[in-house]
Design a protein around this motif. Structure first.
Motif, PDB file in Angstrom:
ATOM      1  N   SER A  67      39.715  38.834  29.209  1.00 31.48           N
ATOM      2  CA  SER A  67      38.463  38.437  28.571  1.00 31.48           C
ATOM      3  C   SER A  67      37.656  39.661  28.149  1.00 31.48           C
ATOM      4  CB  SER A  67      37.638  37.587  29.534  1.00 31.48           C
ATOM      5  OG  SER A  67      37.261  38.367  30.647  1.00 31.48           O
ATOM      6  N   GLU A  68      36.927  39.486  27.082  1.00 37.58           N
ATOM      7  CA  GLU A  68      36.128  40.574  26.546  1.00 37.58           C
ATOM      8  C   GLU A  68      35.029  40.994  27.517  1.00 37.58           C
ATOM      9  OE1 GLU A  68      33.296  40.894  22.738  1.00 37.58           O
ATOM     10  OE2 GLU A  68      35.313  40.171  22.295  1.00 37.58           O
ATOM     11  N   CYS A  69      34.419  40.041  28.214  1.00 42.71           N
ATOM     12  CA  CYS A  69      33.278  40.379  29.065  1.00 42.71           C
ATOM     13  C   CYS A  69      33.678  41.013  30.394  1.00 42.71           C
ATOM     14  CB  CYS A  69      32.374  39.177  29.281  1.00 42.71           C
ATOM     15  SG  CYS A  69      32.972  37.937  30.420  1.00 42.71           S
ATOM     16  N   ARG A  70      34.926  40.808  30.857  1.00 42.47           N
ATOM     17  CA  ARG A  70      35.334  41.429  32.123  1.00 42.47           C
ATOM     18  C   ARG A  70      36.848  41.390  32.291  1.00 42.47           C
ATOM     19  NH1 ARG A  70      36.531  44.400  35.738  1.00 42.47           N
ATOM     20  NH2 ARG A  70      35.476  44.584  37.726  1.00 42.47           N
ATOM     21  N   PRO A  71      37.573  42.287  31.589  1.00 42.79           N
ATOM     22  CA  PRO A  71      39.023  42.338  31.796  1.00 42.79           C
ATOM     23  C   PRO A  71      39.324  42.974  33.155  1.00 42.79           C
ATOM     24  CG  PRO A  71      38.350  44.022  30.223  1.00 42.79           C
ATOM     25  CD  PRO A  71      37.123  43.234  30.570  1.00 42.79           C
ATOM     26  N   PHE A  72      40.388  42.477  33.826  1.00 39.72           N
ATOM     27  CA  PHE A  72      40.793  43.050  35.105  1.00 39.72           C
ATOM     28  C   PHE A  72      42.220  42.615  35.419  1.00 39.72           C
ATOM     29  CE2 PHE A  72      39.156  38.908  36.256  1.00 39.72           C
ATOM     30  CZ  PHE A  72      40.023  38.458  37.241  1.00 39.72           C
ATOM     31  N   HIS A  73      42.829  43.298  36.399  1.00 43.13           N
ATOM     32  CA  HIS A  73      44.142  42.902  36.902  1.00 43.13           C
ATOM     33  C   HIS A  73      44.198  43.212  38.391  1.00 43.13           C
ATOM     34  CE1 HIS A  73      48.607  43.418  37.545  1.00 43.13           C
ATOM     35  NE2 HIS A  73      48.432  42.154  37.235  1.00 43.13           N
ATOM     36  N   LEU A  74      44.469  42.198  39.194  1.00 37.78           N
ATOM     37  CA  LEU A  74      44.622  42.361  40.639  1.00 37.78           C
ATOM     38  C   LEU A  74      46.115  42.341  40.944  1.00 37.78           C
ATOM     39  CD1 LEU A  74      41.861  39.851  41.824  1.00 37.78           C
ATOM     40  CD2 LEU A  74      41.664  42.334  41.544  1.00 37.78           C
ATOM     41  N   PRO A  75      46.706  43.477  41.338  1.00 41.84           N
ATOM     42  CA  PRO A  75      48.139  43.505  41.635  1.00 41.84           C
ATOM     43  C   PRO A  75      48.507  42.491  42.721  1.00 41.84           C
ATOM     44  CG  PRO A  75      47.231  45.721  41.560  1.00 41.84           C
ATOM     45  CD  PRO A  75      46.071  44.768  41.516  1.00 41.84           C
ATOM     46  N   GLU A  76      49.799  42.185  42.806  1.00 45.45           N
ATOM     47  CA  GLU A  76      50.314  41.164  43.727  1.00 45.45           C
ATOM     48  C   GLU A  76      49.740  41.305  45.133  1.00 45.45           C
ATOM     49  OE1 GLU A  76      54.569  41.197  43.855  1.00 45.45           O
ATOM     50  OE2 GLU A  76      54.755  41.065  41.691  1.00 45.45           O
ATOM     51  N   TYR A  77      49.376  40.154  45.719  1.00 42.85           N
ATOM     52  CA  TYR A  77      48.944  40.157  47.118  1.00 42.85           C
ATOM     53  C   TYR A  77      49.374  38.847  47.778  1.00 42.85           C
ATOM     54  CZ  TYR A  77      44.710  37.842  45.229  1.00 42.85           C
ATOM     55  OH  TYR A  77      43.825  37.020  44.589  1.00 42.85           O
ATOM     56  N   PRO A  78      49.656  38.904  49.106  1.00 37.77           N
ATOM     57  CA  PRO A  78      50.271  37.776  49.805  1.00 37.77           C
ATOM     58  C   PRO A  78      49.265  36.758  50.335  1.00 37.77           C
ATOM     59  CG  PRO A  78      50.117  39.625  51.295  1.00 37.77           C
ATOM     60  CD  PRO A  78      49.584  40.099  49.952  1.00 37.77           C
ATOM     61  N   GLN A  79      49.809  35.694  50.898  1.00 39.61           N
ATOM     62  CA  GLN A  79      49.028  34.634  51.531  1.00 39.61           C
ATOM     63  C   GLN A  79      48.091  35.233  52.579  1.00 39.61           C
ATOM     64  OE1 GLN A  79      51.270  31.836  53.939  1.00 39.61           O
ATOM     65  NE2 GLN A  79      49.762  30.239  53.574  1.00 39.61           N
ATOM     66  N   GLY A  80      46.888  34.677  52.628  1.00 42.93           N
ATOM     67  CA  GLY A  80      45.915  35.099  53.624  1.00 42.93           C
ATOM     68  C   GLY A  80      45.076  36.286  53.192  1.00 42.93           C
ATOM     69  N   GLU A  81      45.441  36.929  52.096  1.00 43.70           N
ATOM     70  CA  GLU A  81      44.654  38.059  51.609  1.00 43.70           C
ATOM     71  C   GLU A  81      43.799  37.631  50.414  1.00 43.70           C
ATOM     72  OE1 GLU A  81      46.563  41.791  50.992  1.00 43.70           O
ATOM     73  OE2 GLU A  81      47.700  41.659  52.871  1.00 43.70           O
ATOM     74  N   SER A  82      42.796  38.447  50.135  1.00 44.29           N
ATOM     75  CA  SER A  82      41.928  38.167  48.990  1.00 44.29           C
ATOM     76  C   SER A  82      41.554  39.481  48.312  1.00 44.29           C
ATOM     77  CB  SER A  82      40.673  37.419  49.444  1.00 44.29           C
ATOM     78  OG  SER A  82      39.890  38.231  50.293  1.00 44.29           O
ATOM     79  N   ARG A  83      41.085  39.356  47.098  1.00 43.35           N
ATOM     80  CA  ARG A  83      40.585  40.484  46.319  1.00 43.35           C
ATOM     81  C   ARG A  83      39.271  40.031  45.692  1.00 43.35           C
ATOM     82  NH1 ARG A  83      44.309  41.963  48.890  1.00 43.35           N
ATOM     83  NH2 ARG A  83      46.122  43.169  48.250  1.00 43.35           N
ATOM     84  N   GLU A  84      38.381  40.991  45.403  1.00 42.15           N
ATOM     85  CA  GLU A  84      37.061  40.666  44.852  1.00 42.15           C
ATOM     86  C   GLU A  84      36.833  41.371  43.525  1.00 42.15           C
ATOM     87  OE1 GLU A  84      34.147  41.897  47.672  1.00 42.15           O
ATOM     88  OE2 GLU A  84      34.652  40.317  49.098  1.00 42.15           O
ATOM     89  N   ILE A  85      36.117  40.690  42.654  1.00 43.48           N
ATOM     90  CA  ILE A  85      35.689  41.261  41.379  1.00 43.48           C
ATOM     91  C   ILE A  85      34.241  40.810  41.150  1.00 43.48           C
ATOM     92  CG2 ILE A  85      35.992  41.234  38.863  1.00 43.48           C
ATOM     93  CD1 ILE A  85      38.280  42.647  40.064  1.00 43.48           C
ATOM     94  N   THR A  86      33.392  41.719  40.666  1.00 44.75           N
ATOM     95  CA  THR A  86      32.015  41.395  40.300  1.00 44.75           C
ATOM     96  C   THR A  86      31.947  41.232  38.784  1.00 44.75           C
ATOM     97  OG1 THR A  86      31.156  42.561  42.218  1.00 44.75           O
ATOM     98  CG2 THR A  86      29.611  42.185  40.418  1.00 44.75           C
ATOM     99  N   PHE A  87      31.149  40.273  38.342  1.00 50.65           N
ATOM    100  CA  PHE A  87      31.045  39.932  36.918  1.00 50.65           C
ATOM    101  C   PHE A  87      29.607  40.172  36.449  1.00 50.65           C
ATOM    102  CE2 PHE A  87      34.690  37.843  38.613  1.00 50.65           C
ATOM    103  CZ  PHE A  87      35.644  37.981  37.616  1.00 50.65           C
ATOM    104  N   PRO A  88      29.315  41.390  35.946  1.00 51.09           N
ATOM    105  CA  PRO A  88      27.950  41.744  35.577  1.00 51.09           C
ATOM    106  C   PRO A  88      27.491  41.219  34.223  1.00 51.09           C
ATOM    107  CG  PRO A  88      29.388  43.611  35.246  1.00 51.09           C
ATOM    108  CD  PRO A  88      30.232  42.518  35.858  1.00 51.09           C
ATOM    109  N   GLN A  89      28.410  40.763  33.381  1.00 47.66           N
ATOM    110  CA  GLN A  89      28.070  40.386  32.005  1.00 47.66           C
ATOM    111  C   GLN A  89      28.400  38.923  31.757  1.00 47.66           C
ATOM    112  OE1 GLN A  89      29.764  43.076  29.124  1.00 47.66           O
ATOM    113  NE2 GLN A  89      29.589  41.573  27.479  1.00 47.66           N
ATOM    114  N   ALA A  90      27.520  38.226  31.040  1.00 41.50           N
ATOM    115  CA  ALA A  90      27.733  36.820  30.713  1.00 41.50           C
ATOM    116  C   ALA A  90      28.900  36.662  29.740  1.00 41.50           C
ATOM    117  CB  ALA A  90      26.467  36.214  30.114  1.00 41.50           C
ATOM    118  N   GLY A  91      29.627  35.555  29.876  1.00 41.34           N
ATOM    119  CA  GLY A  91      30.730  35.253  28.977  1.00 41.34           C
ATOM    120  C   GLY A  91      31.738  34.336  29.633  1.00 41.34           C
ATOM    121  N   ILE A  92      32.792  34.033  28.903  1.00 41.25           N
ATOM    122  CA  ILE A  92      33.867  33.179  29.396  1.00 41.25           C
ATOM    123  C   ILE A  92      35.010  34.072  29.857  1.00 41.25           C
ATOM    124  CG2 ILE A  92      35.558  31.406  28.790  1.00 41.25           C
ATOM    125  CD1 ILE A  92      33.508  30.499  26.612  1.00 41.25           C
ATOM    126  N   VAL A  93      35.449  33.867  31.099  1.00 39.83           N
ATOM    127  CA  VAL A  93      36.545  34.652  31.668  1.00 39.83           C
ATOM    128  C   VAL A  93      37.697  33.687  31.929  1.00 39.83           C
ATOM    129  CG1 VAL A  93      37.282  36.145  33.563  1.00 39.83           C
ATOM    130  CG2 VAL A  93      34.913  36.258  32.724  1.00 39.83           C
TER     131      VAL A  93
END
Length: 164
Positions: A67-93
């Motif tokens: 998406s234009e407002c917040r491109p990102f890629h979270l590499p592979e991660y297993p069950q029970g784990e999580s990753r976080e991303i903050t979205f500072p700009q309005a738009g459709i992701v």
């Protein structure tokens, strides 16, 4: 097999345009990955919010967006784990999984805290909207958006009907 019927009203977001304030503020929210699906399918958030992408599946996932407002890629991660991303700009992701192409979801990042999704009875409520003219919008990822202009009185409430 009996497929589960999805109430598409849960995937509608209703929000005010150009109206600062509102009941929703930047926060931390959770988006699950379970049974090779994102849940919820549509997640409205206020800009500045952080989304925790939680893998509840017994398989790896790799969440990304171009998406234009917040491109990102979270590499592979297993069950029970999580990753976080903050979205500072309005738009459709629009979200995808790099491993499972059938996985798809949407974040609607809004710059107004006045937003809601309809309940099971197809009703919604936006509290403490300032008096005056406002533009309200109903959005769903697979339907054309609907906008209406309405006026909030100095005292009392107003009823607005939206049909997608």
């Amino acid at each position: 097999r009996n497929p589960t019927r999805v109430d598409e009203n849960a995937n509608v977001v209703i929000f005010l345009l150009d109206t600062p304030g509102g009941q929703n503020k930047p926060t931390r929210v959770r988006l699950d990955q379970n049974n090779r699906q994102f849940a919820p399918y549509v997640l409205p958030i206020y800009q500045g919010s952080t989304v925790e992408f939680v893998n509840d599946d017994s398989i790896f996932h790799s969440v990304y967006s171009q998406s234009e407002c917040r491109p990102f890629h979270l590499p592979e991660y297993p069950q029970g784990e999580s990753r976080e991303i903050t979205f500072p700009q309005a738009g459709i992701v629009e979200l995808f999984c790099a491993i499972h192409p059938e996985m798809n979801a949407y974040l609607l990042v809004l710059d107004s805290g006045f937003f809601a999704s309809p309940d099971a009875g197809h009703q919604f409520r936006l509290d403490n909207v300032p008096a005056g003219k406002h533009v309200i919008k109903a959005w769903h990822p697979r339907l054309p958006p609907v906008t209406r202009v309405f006026e909030v009185p100095a005292k009392g409430s107003v009823h607005v009907e939206l049909t997608l």
